[in-house]
Design a protein around this motif. Sequence first.
Motif, PDB file in Angstrom:
ATOM      1  N   ILE A 149      62.124  53.829  30.280  1.00  0.00           N
ATOM      2  CA  ILE A 149      61.220  54.230  31.369  1.00  0.00           C
ATOM      3  C   ILE A 149      59.796  54.366  30.847  1.00  0.00           C
ATOM      4  O   ILE A 149      58.838  53.894  31.472  1.00  0.00           O
ATOM      5  CB  ILE A 149      61.722  55.530  32.020  1.00  0.00           C
ATOM      6  CG1 ILE A 149      63.057  55.264  32.730  1.00  0.00           C
ATOM      7  CG2 ILE A 149      60.686  56.092  32.996  1.00  0.00           C
ATOM      8  CD1 ILE A 149      63.820  56.504  33.113  1.00  0.00           C
ATOM      9  N   ASP A 150      59.633  54.981  29.676  1.00  0.00           N
ATOM     10  CA  ASP A 150      58.312  55.149  29.073  1.00  0.00           C
ATOM     11  C   ASP A 150      57.671  53.796  28.776  1.00  0.00           C
ATOM     12  O   ASP A 150      56.491  53.577  29.042  1.00  0.00           O
ATOM     13  CB  ASP A 150      58.429  55.985  27.799  1.00  0.00           C
ATOM     14  CG  ASP A 150      57.086  56.321  27.173  1.00  0.00           C
ATOM     15  OD1 ASP A 150      56.131  56.627  27.927  1.00  0.00           O
ATOM     16  OD2 ASP A 150      56.995  56.290  25.933  1.00  0.00           O
ATOM     17  N   LEU A 151      58.461  52.880  28.247  1.00  0.00           N
ATOM     18  CA  LEU A 151      57.964  51.544  27.956  1.00  0.00           C
ATOM     19  C   LEU A 151      57.481  50.871  29.237  1.00  0.00           C
ATOM     20  O   LEU A 151      56.403  50.268  29.266  1.00  0.00           O
ATOM     21  CB  LEU A 151      59.068  50.728  27.283  1.00  0.00           C
ATOM     22  CG  LEU A 151      58.698  49.422  26.623  1.00  0.00           C
ATOM     23  CD1 LEU A 151      57.604  49.609  25.599  1.00  0.00           C
ATOM     24  CD2 LEU A 151      59.929  48.823  25.963  1.00  0.00           C
ATOM     25  N   GLY A 152      58.271  50.996  30.295  1.00  0.00           N
ATOM     26  CA  GLY A 152      57.852  50.443  31.585  1.00  0.00           C
ATOM     27  C   GLY A 152      56.534  51.033  32.044  1.00  0.00           C
ATOM     28  O   GLY A 152      55.626  50.308  32.470  1.00  0.00           O
ATOM     29  N   ASN A 153      56.406  52.345  31.948  1.00  0.00           N
ATOM     30  CA  ASN A 153      55.161  53.012  32.355  1.00  0.00           C
ATOM     31  C   ASN A 153      53.977  52.536  31.528  1.00  0.00           C
ATOM     32  O   ASN A 153      52.902  52.301  32.061  1.00  0.00           O
ATOM     33  CB  ASN A 153      55.301  54.529  32.269  1.00  0.00           C
ATOM     34  CG  ASN A 153      56.186  55.090  33.358  1.00  0.00           C
ATOM     35  OD1 ASN A 153      56.362  54.482  34.405  1.00  0.00           O
ATOM     36  ND2 ASN A 153      56.756  56.248  33.109  1.00  0.00           N
ATOM     37  N   LEU A 160      53.955  50.003  21.660  1.00  0.00           N
ATOM     38  CA  LEU A 160      55.063  49.460  22.444  1.00  0.00           C
ATOM     39  C   LEU A 160      56.176  48.960  21.529  1.00  0.00           C
ATOM     40  O   LEU A 160      57.360  49.203  21.792  1.00  0.00           O
ATOM     41  CB  LEU A 160      54.568  48.326  23.350  1.00  0.00           C
ATOM     42  CG  LEU A 160      53.492  48.706  24.370  1.00  0.00           C
ATOM     43  CD1 LEU A 160      52.960  47.463  25.067  1.00  0.00           C
ATOM     44  CD2 LEU A 160      54.012  49.717  25.375  1.00  0.00           C
ATOM     45  N   LEU A 161      55.808  48.293  20.448  1.00  0.00           N
ATOM     46  CA  LEU A 161      56.816  47.786  19.514  1.00  0.00           C
ATOM     47  C   LEU A 161      57.521  48.919  18.773  1.00  0.00           C
ATOM     48  O   LEU A 161      58.695  48.784  18.410  1.00  0.00           O
ATOM     49  CB  LEU A 161      56.184  46.792  18.538  1.00  0.00           C
ATOM     50  CG  LEU A 161      55.725  45.479  19.186  1.00  0.00           C
ATOM     51  CD1 LEU A 161      54.971  44.625  18.169  1.00  0.00           C
ATOM     52  CD2 LEU A 161      56.890  44.722  19.792  1.00  0.00           C
ATOM     53  N   ALA A 198      48.276  51.549  26.227  1.00  0.00           N
ATOM     54  CA  ALA A 198      49.189  51.534  25.090  1.00  0.00           C
ATOM     55  C   ALA A 198      48.927  50.282  24.261  1.00  0.00           C
ATOM     56  O   ALA A 198      48.779  49.189  24.789  1.00  0.00           O
ATOM     57  CB  ALA A 198      50.637  51.546  25.575  1.00  0.00           C
ATOM     58  N   SER A 199      48.885  50.458  22.954  1.00  0.00           N
ATOM     59  CA  SER A 199      48.695  49.309  22.070  1.00  0.00           C
ATOM     60  C   SER A 199      50.024  48.573  21.907  1.00  0.00           C
ATOM     61  O   SER A 199      51.103  49.146  22.107  1.00  0.00           O
ATOM     62  CB  SER A 199      48.189  49.771  20.713  1.00  0.00           C
ATOM     63  OG  SER A 199      49.212  50.478  20.033  1.00  0.00           O
ATOM     64  N   GLU A 255      58.243  39.464  25.372  1.00  0.00           N
ATOM     65  CA  GLU A 255      57.179  39.558  26.372  1.00  0.00           C
ATOM     66  C   GLU A 255      56.032  40.438  25.887  1.00  0.00           C
ATOM     67  O   GLU A 255      54.867  40.142  26.123  1.00  0.00           O
ATOM     68  CB  GLU A 255      57.719  40.088  27.703  1.00  0.00           C
ATOM     69  CG  GLU A 255      58.601  39.121  28.461  1.00  0.00           C
ATOM     70  CD  GLU A 255      57.922  37.814  28.835  1.00  0.00           C
ATOM     71  OE1 GLU A 255      56.748  37.836  29.260  1.00  0.00           O
ATOM     72  OE2 GLU A 255      58.573  36.762  28.701  1.00  0.00           O
ATOM     73  N   ILE A 256      56.345  41.526  25.200  1.00  0.00           N
ATOM     74  CA  ILE A 256      55.323  42.452  24.704  1.00  0.00           C
ATOM     75  C   ILE A 256      54.421  41.765  23.681  1.00  0.00           C
ATOM     76  O   ILE A 256      53.227  42.042  23.607  1.00  0.00           O
ATOM     77  CB  ILE A 256      55.975  43.717  24.112  1.00  0.00           C
ATOM     78  CG1 ILE A 256      56.529  44.585  25.243  1.00  0.00           C
ATOM     79  CG2 ILE A 256      54.988  44.518  23.263  1.00  0.00           C
ATOM     80  CD1 ILE A 256      57.373  45.740  24.766  1.00  0.00           C
ATOM     81  N   LYS A 257      54.985  40.867  22.901  1.00  0.00           N
ATOM     82  CA  LYS A 257      54.208  40.185  21.872  1.00  0.00           C
ATOM     83  C   LYS A 257      53.238  39.154  22.449  1.00  0.00           C
ATOM     84  O   LYS A 257      52.334  38.710  21.749  1.00  0.00           O
ATOM     85  CB  LYS A 257      55.149  39.525  20.863  1.00  0.00           C
ATOM     86  CG  LYS A 257      55.833  40.538  19.957  1.00  0.00           C
ATOM     87  CD  LYS A 257      56.739  39.857  18.968  1.00  0.00           C
ATOM     88  CE  LYS A 257      57.356  40.862  18.000  1.00  0.00           C
ATOM     89  NZ  LYS A 257      58.248  40.211  17.034  1.00  0.00           N
ATOM     90  N   LYS A 258      53.419  38.789  23.697  1.00  0.00           N
ATOM     91  CA  LYS A 258      52.511  37.841  24.344  1.00  0.00           C
ATOM     92  C   LYS A 258      51.211  38.554  24.707  1.00  0.00           C
ATOM     93  O   LYS A 258      51.200  39.773  24.896  1.00  0.00           O
ATOM     94  CB  LYS A 258      53.140  37.300  25.637  1.00  0.00           C
ATOM     95  CG  LYS A 258      54.344  36.432  25.421  1.00  0.00           C
ATOM     96  CD  LYS A 258      54.891  35.969  26.760  1.00  0.00           C
ATOM     97  CE  LYS A 258      56.122  35.110  26.581  1.00  0.00           C
ATOM     98  NZ  LYS A 258      56.678  34.707  27.899  1.00  0.00           N
ATOM     99  N   PRO A 259      50.111  37.785  24.838  1.00  0.00           N
ATOM    100  CA  PRO A 259      48.891  38.412  25.360  1.00  0.00           C
ATOM    101  C   PRO A 259      49.179  39.016  26.736  1.00  0.00           C
ATOM    102  O   PRO A 259      49.995  38.484  27.505  1.00  0.00           O
ATOM    103  CB  PRO A 259      47.911  37.237  25.475  1.00  0.00           C
ATOM    104  CG  PRO A 259      48.442  36.209  24.521  1.00  0.00           C
ATOM    105  CD  PRO A 259      49.938  36.385  24.515  1.00  0.00           C
TER     106      PRO A 259
END
Length: 114
Positions: free
Chosen positions: A97-101, A23-24, A18-19, A55-59
């Motif tokens: 849940i999808d985001l976690g996956n 995610l965003l 996922a890019s 957290e998602i925005k971090k590498p």
Amino acid sequence: MPALVLFTASNFSQTSGASTAELLQIITTMRQTAAQFPKEIQDDIIVDIDDVEEEIKKPENQRNLTRLKKRLIALAMIGAMIATPIAGITDFANNAIDLGNKLGIELHLPSATR
């Protein structure tokens, strides 16, 4: 009274293709749904969403998976437990849940038993 649903997370791994943009987009959708929640829980939900977004925005190699896991479990539980009929509430829990996956954090939802 709704039944208590427990969530567990396991199997941490790399993001499953996922890019960050994808995610965003899920985060944006969750924010839109959260705006419909009762005001008394809305602020807490936004804090959790903000933490996940940060957290998602971090590498990828710098993300705190433990923090992500805790926030995603909290968001999924909120989505599953809100009794107020809100358009998209099921989608909210499913998005968590999808985001976690997509982040490689598998959230298992055990069957409800009475």
